[in-house]
Write a protein that holds these residues in place. Structure first.
Motif, PDB file in Angstrom:
ATOM      1  N   LYS A   6     -76.488  85.260  63.839  1.00 21.21           N
ATOM      2  CA  LYS A   6     -77.485  84.874  64.851  1.00 21.21           C
ATOM      3  C   LYS A   6     -76.812  84.239  66.066  1.00 21.21           C
ATOM      4  O   LYS A   6     -77.085  84.610  67.202  1.00 21.21           O
ATOM      5  N   GLU A   7     -75.930  83.274  65.804  1.00 24.89           N
ATOM      6  CA  GLU A   7     -75.270  82.559  66.905  1.00 24.89           C
ATOM      7  C   GLU A   7     -74.391  83.493  67.735  1.00 24.89           C
ATOM      8  O   GLU A   7     -74.414  83.436  68.966  1.00 24.89           O
ATOM      9  N   ARG A   8     -73.604  84.334  67.045  1.00 23.09           N
ATOM     10  CA  ARG A   8     -72.721  85.251  67.767  1.00 23.09           C
ATOM     11  C   ARG A   8     -73.513  86.216  68.646  1.00 23.09           C
ATOM     12  O   ARG A   8     -73.138  86.488  69.781  1.00 23.09           O
ATOM     13  N   SER A   9     -74.618  86.717  68.108  1.00 27.11           N
ATOM     14  CA  SER A   9     -75.449  87.646  68.879  1.00 27.11           C
ATOM     15  C   SER A   9     -75.994  86.970  70.120  1.00 27.11           C
ATOM     16  O   SER A   9     -75.968  87.535  71.215  1.00 27.11           O
ATOM     17  N   GLU A  10     -76.480  85.746  69.947  1.00 25.67           N
ATOM     18  CA  GLU A  10     -77.068  85.032  71.085  1.00 25.67           C
ATOM     19  C   GLU A  10     -76.023  84.705  72.147  1.00 25.67           C
ATOM     20  O   GLU A  10     -76.262  84.864  73.352  1.00 25.67           O
ATOM     21  N   VAL A  11     -74.843  84.273  71.718  1.00 25.94           N
ATOM     22  CA  VAL A  11     -73.767  83.951  72.668  1.00 25.94           C
ATOM     23  C   VAL A  11     -73.356  85.202  73.447  1.00 25.94           C
ATOM     24  O   VAL A  11     -73.191  85.165  74.672  1.00 25.94           O
ATOM     25  N   LYS A  12     -73.210  86.317  72.743  1.00 21.71           N
ATOM     26  CA  LYS A  12     -72.812  87.556  73.409  1.00 21.71           C
ATOM     27  C   LYS A  12     -73.888  88.019  74.395  1.00 21.71           C
ATOM     28  O   LYS A  12     -73.579  88.494  75.489  1.00 21.71           O
ATOM     29  N   MET A  13     -75.150  87.878  74.021  1.00 21.76           N
ATOM     30  CA  MET A  13     -76.231  88.282  74.927  1.00 21.76           C
ATOM     31  C   MET A  13     -76.288  87.356  76.140  1.00 21.76           C
ATOM     32  O   MET A  13     -76.550  87.809  77.254  1.00 21.76           O
ATOM     33  N   ASP A  14     -76.028  86.069  75.942  1.00 22.34           N
ATOM     34  CA  ASP A  14     -75.945  85.137  77.076  1.00 22.34           C
ATOM     35  C   ASP A  14     -74.833  85.555  78.032  1.00 22.34           C
ATOM     36  O   ASP A  14     -74.987  85.484  79.254  1.00 22.34           O
ATOM     37  N   ASN A  15     -73.705  85.998  77.479  1.00 25.38           N
ATOM     38  CA  ASN A  15     -72.594  86.456  78.315  1.00 25.38           C
ATOM     39  C   ASN A  15     -72.994  87.681  79.137  1.00 25.38           C
ATOM     40  O   ASN A  15     -72.591  87.800  80.301  1.00 25.38           O
ATOM     41  N   CYS A  16     -73.772  88.586  78.543  1.00 23.75           N
ATOM     42  CA  CYS A  16     -74.256  89.759  79.298  1.00 23.75           C
ATOM     43  C   CYS A  16     -75.095  89.325  80.491  1.00 23.75           C
ATOM     44  O   CYS A  16     -74.960  89.871  81.584  1.00 23.75           O
ATOM     45  N   ILE A  17     -75.968  88.339  80.278  1.00 24.53           N
ATOM     46  CA  ILE A  17     -76.808  87.830  81.370  1.00 24.53           C
ATOM     47  C   ILE A  17     -75.946  87.159  82.437  1.00 24.53           C
ATOM     48  O   ILE A  17     -76.170  87.343  83.634  1.00 24.53           O
ATOM     49  N   SER A  18     -74.931  86.406  82.022  1.00 19.86           N
ATOM     50  CA  SER A  18     -74.033  85.743  82.981  1.00 19.86           C
ATOM     51  C   SER A  18     -73.296  86.767  83.839  1.00 19.86           C
ATOM     52  O   SER A  18     -73.168  86.596  85.055  1.00 19.86           O
ATOM     53  N   ILE A  19     -72.819  87.816  83.201  1.00 19.92           N
ATOM     54  CA  ILE A  19     -72.125  88.872  83.948  1.00 19.92           C
ATOM     55  C   ILE A  19     -73.077  89.529  84.929  1.00 19.92           C
ATOM     56  O   ILE A  19     -72.718  89.792  86.084  1.00 19.92           O
ATOM     57  N   LEU A  20     -74.308  89.769  84.504  1.00 13.90           N
ATOM     58  CA  LEU A  20     -75.306  90.360  85.403  1.00 13.90           C
ATOM     59  C   LEU A  20     -75.543  89.454  86.608  1.00 13.90           C
ATOM     60  O   LEU A  20     -75.583  89.926  87.742  1.00 13.90           O
ATOM     61  N   MET A  21     -75.688  88.166  86.365  1.00 14.41           N
ATOM     62  CA  MET A  21     -75.926  87.226  87.468  1.00 14.41           C
ATOM     63  C   MET A  21     -74.734  87.205  88.433  1.00 14.41           C
ATOM     64  O   MET A  21     -74.924  87.166  89.648  1.00 14.41           O
ATOM     65  N   ASN A  22     -73.518  87.246  87.900  1.00  6.26           N
ATOM     66  CA  ASN A  22     -72.330  87.292  88.765  1.00  6.26           C
ATOM     67  C   ASN A  22     -72.315  88.574  89.596  1.00  6.26           C
ATOM     68  O   ASN A  22     -71.962  88.545  90.781  1.00  6.26           O
ATOM     69  N   ASN A  23     -72.689  89.692  88.974  1.00  7.95           N
ATOM     70  CA  ASN A  23     -72.751  90.952  89.715  1.00  7.95           C
ATOM     71  C   ASN A  23     -73.823  90.890  90.802  1.00  7.95           C
ATOM     72  O   ASN A  23     -73.614  91.382  91.913  1.00  7.95           O
ATOM     73  N   PHE A  24     -74.959  90.299  90.483  1.00 15.67           N
ATOM     74  CA  PHE A  24     -76.026  90.170  91.476  1.00 15.67           C
ATOM     75  C   PHE A  24     -75.594  89.283  92.646  1.00 15.67           C
ATOM     76  O   PHE A  24     -75.994  89.508  93.778  1.00 15.67           O
ATOM     77  N   ASN A  25     -74.781  88.269  92.359  1.00 14.89           N
ATOM     78  CA  ASN A  25     -74.325  87.385  93.433  1.00 14.89           C
ATOM     79  C   ASN A  25     -73.411  88.097  94.420  1.00 14.89           C
ATOM     80  O   ASN A  25     -73.271  87.658  95.554  1.00 14.89           O
ATOM     81  N   THR A  26     -72.783  89.188  93.996  1.00 14.79           N
ATOM     82  CA  THR A  26     -71.923  89.926  94.925  1.00 14.79           C
ATOM     83  C   THR A  26     -72.744  90.808  95.862  1.00 14.79           C
ATOM     84  O   THR A  26     -72.229  91.262  96.876  1.00 14.79           O
ATOM     85  N   LEU A  27     -74.015  91.057  95.502  1.00 20.16           N
ATOM     86  CA  LEU A  27     -74.893  91.829  96.386  1.00 20.16           C
ATOM     87  C   LEU A  27     -75.447  90.874  97.425  1.00 20.16           C
ATOM     88  O   LEU A  27     -76.117  89.907  97.088  1.00 20.16           O
ATOM     89  N   ARG A  28     -75.191  91.166  98.649  1.00 29.20           N
ATOM     90  CA  ARG A  28     -75.586  90.196  99.662  1.00 29.20           C
ATOM     91  C   ARG A  28     -76.986  90.457 100.194  1.00 29.20           C
ATOM     92  O   ARG A  28     -77.461  91.574 100.237  1.00 29.20           O
ATOM     93  N   THR A  29     -77.597  89.377 100.569  1.00 30.83           N
ATOM     94  CA  THR A  29     -78.853  89.439 101.294  1.00 30.83           C
ATOM     95  C   THR A  29     -78.502  89.031 102.716  1.00 30.83           C
ATOM     96  O   THR A  29     -77.333  88.917 103.051  1.00 30.83           O
ATOM     97  N   ASP A  30     -79.466  88.779 103.559  1.00 33.07           N
ATOM     98  CA  ASP A  30     -79.150  88.360 104.925  1.00 33.07           C
ATOM     99  C   ASP A  30     -78.662  86.920 104.997  1.00 33.07           C
ATOM    100  O   ASP A  30     -78.170  86.481 106.018  1.00 33.07           O
ATOM    101  N   ARG A  31     -78.801  86.198 103.899  1.00 33.24           N
ATOM    102  CA  ARG A  31     -78.322  84.813 103.877  1.00 33.24           C
ATOM    103  C   ARG A  31     -76.845  84.818 103.484  1.00 33.24           C
ATOM    104  O   ARG A  31     -76.453  85.472 102.535  1.00 33.24           O
ATOM    105  N   ALA A  32     -76.058  84.043 104.199  1.00 28.63           N
ATOM    106  CA  ALA A  32     -74.631  83.941 103.888  1.00 28.63           C
ATOM    107  C   ALA A  32     -74.452  83.161 102.590  1.00 28.63           C
ATOM    108  O   ALA A  32     -75.121  82.160 102.364  1.00 28.63           O
ATOM    109  N   SER A  33     -73.562  83.652 101.760  1.00 31.92           N
ATOM    110  CA  SER A  33     -73.257  82.986 100.498  1.00 31.92           C
ATOM    111  C   SER A  33     -71.793  83.236 100.164  1.00 31.92           C
ATOM    112  O   SER A  33     -71.339  84.385 100.207  1.00 31.92           O
ATOM    113  N   PRO A  34     -71.056  82.192  99.827  1.00 37.86           N
ATOM    114  CA  PRO A  34     -69.647  82.376  99.478  1.00 37.86           C
ATOM    115  C   PRO A  34     -69.444  83.320  98.291  1.00 37.86           C
ATOM    116  O   PRO A  34     -68.391  83.928  98.157  1.00 37.86           O
TER     117      PRO A  34
END
Length: 185
Positions: A6-34
């Motif tokens: 259970k714990e391993r599955s949840e940790v791995k799925m959390d990592n998938c979400i983190s990677i998705l969020m990092n990928n989304f942060n590379t997509l820019r909107t009109d607002r400047a973001s480092p």
């Protein structure tokens, strides 16, 4: 063992979400973001180093980033890396700093970013499903080795499926938010 699966599955799925969020942060909107510069690496003394580790990246205003390099000698390398990054950015040297003025997004560019966001989301869904499959295989192996009973196997598989559904739902919500951000600027 059950708790471990259970714990391993949840940790791995959390990592998938983190990677998705990092990928989304590379997509820019009109607002400047480092974070849009997170994918840029510079050759620094023979090593590829992420730009954010070689400079302070500051949001100067809604569409301008200011890059204050720790080592001015790499200014040309940084400029070249930013230009070659396919982000459509063109840095300007002002004194010891670099400035990047983000151009306004066209409708076509927004649609391309949305397609890319959907692609990132689908890859994350596939990652979540692969984690579910691996967990279910571990559960079946444990049943086959008589480490767990049929009832526990069924309960574990139901738990893993609920967890999978929960994370797939999170991905859809995050994608919807990103699409909204990209289209409503």
């Amino acid at each position: 063992m059950i708790k471990n699966i259970k714990e391993r599955s949840e940790v791995k799925m959390d990592n998938c979400i983190s990677i998705l969020m990092n990928n989304f942060n590379t997509l820019r909107t009109d607002r400047a973001s480092p974070s849009i510069l997170n994918s840029i690496y510079i050759n620094y003394f023979g090593n590829n180093v992420q730009l954010c580790k070689l400079a302070n990246i500051i949001v100067e205003n809604f569409n301008t980033l200011k890059i204050n390099l720790f080592d001015i000698a790499i200014s040309k390398n940084v400029q070249t890396a930013i230009i070659n990054s396919n982000l459509g950015l063109n840095p300007i040297t002002i004194g010891n700093d670099l400035k990047i003025i983000l151009p306004a997004l066209t409708e076509e560019k927004r649609k391309n970013y949305i397609k890319l966001a959907k692609n990132f989301a689908e890859k994350s869904r596939i990652c979540i499903r692969n984690i579910r499959r691996n967990s279910n295989e571990q559960i079946k192996r444990a049943l086959k080795e008589k480490l767990i009973s049929n009832d526990i196997e069924r309960d574990l598989q139901n738990y893993i499926q609920r967890l999978t559904n929960s994370y797939i739902s999170k991905i859809s919500k995050v994608l919807k938010t990103k699409e909204h951000d990209l289209m409503n600027i």
